[in-house]
Design a protein around this motif. Sequence first.
Motif, mmCIF file in Angstrom:
data_model
loop_
_atom_site.group_PDB
_atom_site.id
_atom_site.type_symbol
_atom_site.label_atom_id
_atom_site.label_comp_id
_atom_site.label_asym_id
_atom_site.label_seq_id
_atom_site.Cartn_x
_atom_site.Cartn_y
_atom_site.Cartn_z
ATOM 1 N N THR A 140 0.837 -1.196 0.000
ATOM 2 C CA THR A 140 0.000 0.000 0.000
ATOM 3 C C THR A 140 0.867 1.238 0.000
ATOM 4 O O THR A 140 1.933 1.272 0.631
ATOM 5 C CB THR A 140 -0.950 0.046 1.218
ATOM 6 N N ALA A 142 1.550 4.732 1.448
ATOM 7 C CA ALA A 142 1.241 5.351 2.741
ATOM 8 C C ALA A 142 2.228 6.477 2.989
ATOM 9 O O ALA A 142 3.364 6.460 2.485
ATOM 10 C CB ALA A 142 1.298 4.326 3.874
ATOM 11 N N PHE A 171 1.652 5.664 9.980
ATOM 12 C CA PHE A 171 1.538 6.118 8.597
ATOM 13 C C PHE A 171 0.071 6.414 8.297
ATOM 14 O O PHE A 171 -0.826 5.822 8.884
ATOM 15 C CB PHE A 171 2.037 5.045 7.625
ATOM 16 N N VAL A 173 -2.685 5.988 5.531
ATOM 17 C CA VAL A 173 -2.906 5.115 4.384
ATOM 18 C C VAL A 173 -3.398 5.922 3.192
ATOM 19 O O VAL A 173 -4.254 6.802 3.325
ATOM 20 C CB VAL A 173 -3.920 4.008 4.735
ATOM 21 N N GLN A 177 -3.360 0.646 -3.643
ATOM 22 C CA GLN A 177 -3.003 -0.527 -2.860
ATOM 23 C C GLN A 177 -2.889 -1.678 -3.842
ATOM 24 O O GLN A 177 -3.728 -1.827 -4.741
ATOM 25 C CB GLN A 177 -4.047 -0.794 -1.783
ATOM 26 N N ILE A 217 4.996 -1.257 2.561
ATOM 27 C CA ILE A 217 4.661 0.164 2.451
ATOM 28 C C ILE A 217 5.470 0.786 1.318
ATOM 29 O O ILE A 217 6.687 0.644 1.246
ATOM 30 C CB ILE A 217 4.937 0.898 3.770
#
Length: 282
Positions: A140, A142, A171, A173, A177, A217
């Motif tokens: 994802t 972030a 973090f 989001v 993703q 991430i």
Amino acid sequence: MTTQQQVPVIAVVLAAGSGLRFDPDHPKQLVRLDDLPIVGWSIKAFEDNPHVTDIVVVVNTTVRQEIEELIDDRGFDKVKLVVEGGAERTDSTEAALSALADAGVPADAKILIHDSVRPFVTQQMIDGCIGTLDEFTAATVACESTDTILMSEDLGDRRVVREVPDRSHCFRVQTPQAFRFATIRKAYDLAANDDLFRPTDDSRVVVEYLPDQPVAIVAGSPTNMKVTTKDDLPFARLTAANIKARREATAAAAAGQLDDDAAKAAAREKVRALFGHAFGAK
């Protein structure tokens, strides 16, 4: 010498939200920023990425016609499917995943799921997601939190602080993703048995139902903002103006009309001139 097998890279742009916090009568997906509606910025970002092979756009009945016309008018040739979403975000994701399964998308395909109302996703973020899926099955975008985050709990009719997590681990989001198709399908299949589970993003479905699958991430940015309420529009308009000014200055420099320093100065001046307009100043 072996070469890595090429797999489809499919962007799913979620544009089925009702926008109740914005204006139910004027869908935020269709609000124009410069020469494109917000959803158009998002679709264009994936259309322009050389690694993305296909795009699926998830819509609701209110916005479907205008988005289909936008796709045709702008020549977004990578858009292969426009599908109807559902009442919740998870319903829209599931609709897209079902459509991809019906189309015979392979299990190892790379799927990038993006909120259409994050119009300023960068090519670096998209490429970061795609590349990360060579090592992980989920990732994802972030952004590191610059604010201290409070975890709360109920105490009578008030909310009180329960915990203050270490900010270095916090973090915010964002999207895209990214998932291998088999991973996100399995996670959603498991979540379907839990009537109480209502995640607000897709990475949480993997975190909750496939805890052995780490979610990597990918670096985000504060400019990868989500337009949620009308209060977000001034900053969105300013960001759009900034991007346009930089593109024009870069094009002028490439054409030999300006040197690099002059191009940067011209971009800064244009942004200053547009700043007041973006925030409604006279």
